[in-house]
Scaffold this active site. Structure first.
Site, PDB file in Angstrom:
ATOM      1  N   ARG A 153       0.829  -1.219   0.000  1.00 53.63           N
ATOM      2  CA  ARG A 153       0.000   0.000   0.000  1.00 53.63           C
ATOM      3  C   ARG A 153       0.862   1.268   0.000  1.00 53.63           C
ATOM      4  O   ARG A 153       0.702   2.150  -0.850  1.00 53.63           O
ATOM      5  CB  ARG A 153      -0.899   0.019   1.251  1.00 53.63           C
ATOM      6  CG  ARG A 153      -2.050  -0.947   1.207  1.00 53.63           C
ATOM      7  CD  ARG A 153      -2.808  -0.914   2.528  1.00 53.63           C
ATOM      8  NE  ARG A 153      -2.009  -1.520   3.580  1.00 53.63           N
ATOM      9  CZ  ARG A 153      -2.125  -2.788   3.959  1.00 53.63           C
ATOM     10  NH1 ARG A 153      -3.029  -3.560   3.417  1.00 53.63           N
ATOM     11  NH2 ARG A 153      -1.342  -3.286   4.904  1.00 53.63           N
ATOM     12  N   ILE A 154       1.808   1.344   0.980  1.00 51.48           N
ATOM     13  CA  ILE A 154       2.584   2.582   1.113  1.00 51.48           C
ATOM     14  C   ILE A 154       3.605   2.710  -0.017  1.00 51.48           C
ATOM     15  O   ILE A 154       3.770   3.794  -0.599  1.00 51.48           O
ATOM     16  CB  ILE A 154       3.248   2.656   2.509  1.00 51.48           C
ATOM     17  CG1 ILE A 154       2.156   2.698   3.597  1.00 51.48           C
ATOM     18  CG2 ILE A 154       4.161   3.877   2.621  1.00 51.48           C
ATOM     19  CD1 ILE A 154       2.649   2.577   5.029  1.00 51.48           C
ATOM     20  N   ASP A 173      10.006  -6.367  -4.573  1.00 49.26           N
ATOM     21  CA  ASP A 173       9.025  -6.940  -3.638  1.00 49.26           C
ATOM     22  C   ASP A 173       8.984  -8.426  -3.930  1.00 49.26           C
ATOM     23  O   ASP A 173       9.390  -8.858  -5.016  1.00 49.26           O
ATOM     24  CB  ASP A 173       7.629  -6.300  -3.876  1.00 49.26           C
ATOM     25  CG  ASP A 173       6.672  -6.573  -2.720  1.00 49.26           C
ATOM     26  OD1 ASP A 173       6.416  -7.745  -2.407  1.00 49.26           O
ATOM     27  OD2 ASP A 173       6.181  -5.601  -2.129  1.00 49.26           O
ATOM     28  N   ASP A 259      12.137   7.428  10.375  1.00 47.28           N
ATOM     29  CA  ASP A 259      10.979   7.699  11.238  1.00 47.28           C
ATOM     30  C   ASP A 259      10.825   6.591  12.280  1.00 47.28           C
ATOM     31  O   ASP A 259      10.064   6.730  13.228  1.00 47.28           O
ATOM     32  CB  ASP A 259       9.707   7.792  10.380  1.00 47.28           C
ATOM     33  CG  ASP A 259       8.472   8.180  11.200  1.00 47.28           C
ATOM     34  OD1 ASP A 259       8.574   9.143  11.990  1.00 47.28           O
ATOM     35  OD2 ASP A 259       7.423   7.529  11.069  1.00 47.28           O
ATOM     36  N   GLU A 264      12.537   2.162  20.373  1.00 41.25           N
ATOM     37  CA  GLU A 264      11.732   3.391  20.354  1.00 41.25           C
ATOM     38  C   GLU A 264      11.316   3.729  21.779  1.00 41.25           C
ATOM     39  O   GLU A 264      10.581   2.960  22.390  1.00 41.25           O
ATOM     40  CB  GLU A 264      10.527   3.218  19.436  1.00 41.25           C
ATOM     41  CG  GLU A 264      10.993   3.058  18.001  1.00 41.25           C
ATOM     42  CD  GLU A 264       9.890   3.117  16.949  1.00 41.25           C
ATOM     43  OE1 GLU A 264       8.710   3.255  17.317  1.00 41.25           O
ATOM     44  OE2 GLU A 264      10.219   3.045  15.763  1.00 41.25           O
ATOM     45  N   HIS A 285       8.708   8.508  14.943  1.00 44.69           N
ATOM     46  CA  HIS A 285       7.636   7.570  14.520  1.00 44.69           C
ATOM     47  C   HIS A 285       6.281   8.294  14.387  1.00 44.69           C
ATOM     48  O   HIS A 285       5.301   7.939  15.042  1.00 44.69           O
ATOM     49  CB  HIS A 285       7.522   6.394  15.508  1.00 44.69           C
ATOM     50  CG  HIS A 285       6.867   5.198  14.874  1.00 44.69           C
ATOM     51  ND1 HIS A 285       7.134   3.905  15.242  1.00 44.69           N
ATOM     52  CD2 HIS A 285       5.941   5.100  13.881  1.00 44.69           C
ATOM     53  CE1 HIS A 285       6.417   3.068  14.522  1.00 44.69           C
ATOM     54  NE2 HIS A 285       5.680   3.773  13.678  1.00 44.69           N
ATOM     55  N   ILE A 286       6.285   9.288  13.503  1.00 45.21           N
ATOM     56  CA  ILE A 286       5.075  10.104  13.322  1.00 45.21           C
ATOM     57  C   ILE A 286       4.363   9.784  12.005  1.00 45.21           C
ATOM     58  O   ILE A 286       3.464  10.515  11.596  1.00 45.21           O
ATOM     59  CB  ILE A 286       5.411  11.617  13.373  1.00 45.21           C
ATOM     60  CG1 ILE A 286       6.449  11.981  12.302  1.00 45.21           C
ATOM     61  CG2 ILE A 286       5.876  12.024  14.752  1.00 45.21           C
ATOM     62  CD1 ILE A 286       6.613  13.488  12.089  1.00 45.21           C
ATOM     63  N   GLY A 287       4.809   8.694  11.343  1.00 43.39           N
ATOM     64  CA  GLY A 287       4.286   8.383  10.009  1.00 43.39           C
ATOM     65  C   GLY A 287       2.771   8.455   9.889  1.00 43.39           C
ATOM     66  O   GLY A 287       2.238   8.998   8.925  1.00 43.39           O
ATOM     67  N   ALA A 288       2.060   7.901  10.885  1.00 39.48           N
ATOM     68  CA  ALA A 288       0.591   7.817  10.774  1.00 39.48           C
ATOM     69  C   ALA A 288      -0.095   9.019  11.411  1.00 39.48           C
ATOM     70  O   ALA A 288      -1.321   9.089  11.430  1.00 39.48           O
ATOM     71  CB  ALA A 288       0.111   6.537  11.448  1.00 39.48           C
TER      72      ALA A 288
HETATM   73  P1  NAD Z   1       1.798  -3.781   2.933  1.00 39.63           P
HETATM   74  O1  NAD Z   1       1.557  -5.098   3.601  1.00 39.63           O
HETATM   75  O2  NAD Z   1       0.733  -3.214   2.077  1.00 39.63           O
HETATM   76  O3  NAD Z   1       3.150  -3.843   2.061  1.00 39.63           O
HETATM   77  C1  NAD Z   1       4.310  -4.491   2.490  1.00 39.63           C
HETATM   78  C2  NAD Z   1       4.989  -5.091   1.276  1.00 39.63           C
HETATM   79  O4  NAD Z   1       6.231  -5.669   1.702  1.00 39.63           O
HETATM   80  C3  NAD Z   1       4.178  -6.218   0.607  1.00 39.63           C
HETATM   81  O5  NAD Z   1       3.939  -5.899  -0.753  1.00 39.63           O
HETATM   82  C4  NAD Z   1       5.066  -7.443   0.761  1.00 39.63           C
HETATM   83  O6  NAD Z   1       4.987  -8.341  -0.337  1.00 39.63           O
HETATM   84  C5  NAD Z   1       6.441  -6.814   0.881  1.00 39.63           C
HETATM   85  N1  NAD Z   1       7.428  -7.712   1.481  1.00 39.63           N
HETATM   86  C6  NAD Z   1       7.282  -8.472   2.583  1.00 39.63           C
HETATM   87  N2  NAD Z   1       8.406  -9.198   2.799  1.00 39.63           N
HETATM   88  C7  NAD Z   1       9.282  -8.860   1.807  1.00 39.63           C
HETATM   89  C8  NAD Z   1      10.598  -9.264   1.490  1.00 39.63           C
HETATM   90  N3  NAD Z   1      11.257 -10.174   2.229  1.00 39.63           N
HETATM   91  N4  NAD Z   1      11.189  -8.715   0.404  1.00 39.63           N
HETATM   92  C9  NAD Z   1      10.522  -7.821  -0.361  1.00 39.63           C
HETATM   93  N5  NAD Z   1       9.264  -7.398  -0.103  1.00 39.63           N
HETATM   94  C10 NAD Z   1       8.659  -7.915   0.967  1.00 39.63           C
HETATM   95  O7  NAD Z   1       2.179  -2.782   4.125  1.00 39.63           O
HETATM   96  P2  NAD Z   1       2.069  -1.180   4.131  1.00 39.63           P
HETATM   97  O8  NAD Z   1       0.769  -0.775   4.717  1.00 39.63           O
HETATM   98  O9  NAD Z   1       2.485  -0.665   2.794  1.00 39.63           O
HETATM   99  O10 NAD Z   1       3.182  -0.832   5.232  1.00 39.63           O
HETATM  100  C11 NAD Z   1       4.565  -0.884   4.890  1.00 39.63           C
HETATM  101  C12 NAD Z   1       5.422  -0.703   6.134  1.00 39.63           C
HETATM  102  O11 NAD Z   1       5.156   0.580   6.733  1.00 39.63           O
HETATM  103  C13 NAD Z   1       5.182  -1.725   7.243  1.00 39.63           C
HETATM  104  O12 NAD Z   1       6.428  -2.109   7.808  1.00 39.63           O
HETATM  105  C14 NAD Z   1       4.411  -0.950   8.283  1.00 39.63           C
HETATM  106  O13 NAD Z   1       4.609  -1.479   9.577  1.00 39.63           O
HETATM  107  C15 NAD Z   1       5.025   0.419   8.128  1.00 39.63           C
HETATM  108  N6  NAD Z   1       4.217   1.537   8.665  1.00 39.63           N
HETATM  109  C16 NAD Z   1       4.880   2.542   9.283  1.00 39.63           C
HETATM  110  C17 NAD Z   1       4.154   3.617   9.811  1.00 39.63           C
HETATM  111  C18 NAD Z   1       4.860   4.750  10.473  1.00 39.63           C
HETATM  112  O14 NAD Z   1       4.257   5.381  11.337  1.00 39.63           O
HETATM  113  N7  NAD Z   1       6.075   5.075  10.097  1.00 39.63           N
HETATM  114  C19 NAD Z   1       2.761   3.636   9.705  1.00 39.63           C
HETATM  115  C20 NAD Z   1       2.120   2.605   9.020  1.00 39.63           C
HETATM  116  C21 NAD Z   1       2.867   1.551   8.494  1.00 39.63           C
END
Ligand code: NAD
Length: 312
Positions: A153-154, A173, A259, A264, A285-288
């Site tokens: 997603r991100i 990925d 971030d 933490e 850690h303010i991403g969200a």
């Molecule tokens: P998501 O599940 O939609 O995407 C994660 C992707 O990582 C998937 O497409 C998956 O196939 C891929 N992946 C997993 N293992 C892998 C590997 N070994 N090699 C390559 N690709 C691999 O998740 P998302 O919602 O896009 O979130 C992404 C990250 O952001 C997560 O770690 C989440 O915890 C983090 N996040 C951080 C904050 C923040 O406040 N900074 C907020 C929300 C999410």
């Protein structure tokens, strides 16, 4: 109308959540910041527990929750909830994975712009009453190659925004659909190492798993271009902090933006040293943490609860 369903909200959430639940007939108690001891004392009275990351929903708490039917996390990570115990007891665990996508992708773009342009130094200097115009030459995003590790997603939302800056997008990925690559004008990297060696900026968006823990380490960092940049807004453990510190001190990397951290808040000397480097930008850690994300997470949780318990 749902009656006699008791909801405990243990962490502060946007008012959209309690007000929608009350309007649907739930009996809601907002006890923000409840201590673990108090939670243990009262959890047996509730059918539904709503938390953010502060509240640790341990095995002990779940086992005391004799009436519990659902644990709802306003946010993405379920690492603070003992999901295995909950599911073994037939308790549903839900979260709001979509809520942070825009917020984290916008933070990533903002860190990237700041890092390449050095705006953070220019702002600091102005605040000190200085006018150091000639010191501040940065770089542009236009024409640079952005390597996106984790195209979920991100990762996709970052690609969409980076395209608007005229960047070339390279993706790594485990599963990349061709449709998404075509739609977002991105190319598949031959391997992680291939992506690292061809990117000017690498941004991490993988989930934390046993395979992605320390995915960025001394070996993989050695593939990164000299003078390139690393951004991590995923999870701190995806990067080996000590190895990143070495790569920055040796000059292999031109800078990093973070971030998320292995601890933490960061507490180890090497983490503190990393953050204090002049070419490192760090946010707590303010991403969200946008108002919009919090509102959409609160609405999503309330609607999920209402749908799960509405009378047939
Ligand atoms: P998501 O599940 O939609 O995407 C994660 C992707 O990582 C998937 O497409 C998956 O196939 C891929 N992946 C997993 N293992 C892998 C590997 N070994 N090699 C390559 N690709 C691999 O998740 P998302 O919602 O896009 O979130 C992404 C990250 O952001 C997560 O770690 C989440 O915890 C983090 N996040 C951080 C904050 C923040 O406040 N900074 C907020 C929300 C999410």
């Amino acid at each position: 109308m749902v009656i006699f369903m008791k909801v405990l909200i243990a962490d502060e959430v946007d008012q959209e959540c309690p007000s929608r639940l009350r309007a649907a007939g739930f009996d809601v108690n907002e006890w923000y910041g409840i201590s673990p001891d108090d939670l243990k004392k009262v959890i047996a009275d509730y059918d539904i527990l709503v938390v953010r990351s502060r509240t640790k929903v341990t095995k002990e708490i779940i086992e005391l929750g004799k009436r519990l039917k659902m644990i709802a996390r306003v946010g993405v990570g379920l690492d603070t909830i003992d999901v295995k115990t909950a599911e073994s007891m037939g308790i549903k665990v839900i979260n709001t994975p979509q809520m942070s996508t825009v917020a984290v992708s916008e933070l990533t773009i903002s860190l990237m712009l700041n890092l390449l342009r050095g705006t953070y130094h220019a702002i600091d200097s102005m605040k000190k009453g200085l006018w150091e115009k000639k010191h501040f030459y940065g770089n542009e995003l236009y024409g640079k190659t952005l390597g996106i590790v984790g195209f979920g997603r991100i990762g996709k939302a970052v690609a969409e925004r980076a395209r608007a800056f005229g960047m070339k997008i390279l993706v790594h990925d485990l599963f990349v659909e061709n449709g998404a690559l075509i739609r977002l004008g991105a190319a598949r990297a031959p391997s992680l190492e291939g992506l690292l060696s061809e990117s000017d900026i690498v941004t991490l968006h993988v989930t934390l798993t046993s395979e992605t823990k320390h995915l960025i380490n001394a070996r993989t960092l050695s593939f990164m271009r000299k003078g390139s940049y690393l951004i991590n807004t995923s999870r701190g453990e995806v990067v080996n902090t000590k190895d990143l510190l070495d790569a920055l001190k040796s000059g292999r990397l031109a800078g990093a933006a973070l971030d998320v951290y292995e601890n933490e808040p960061p507490k180890e000397p090497w983490e503190r040293e990393l953050i204090s480097l002049p070419n490192v930008i760090a946010t707590p850690h303010i991403g969200a943490q946008t108002r919009e994300a919090q509102v959409s997470g609160a609405i999503a949780v309330a609607e999920n609860i209402i749908n799960a318990f509405k009378p047939l």
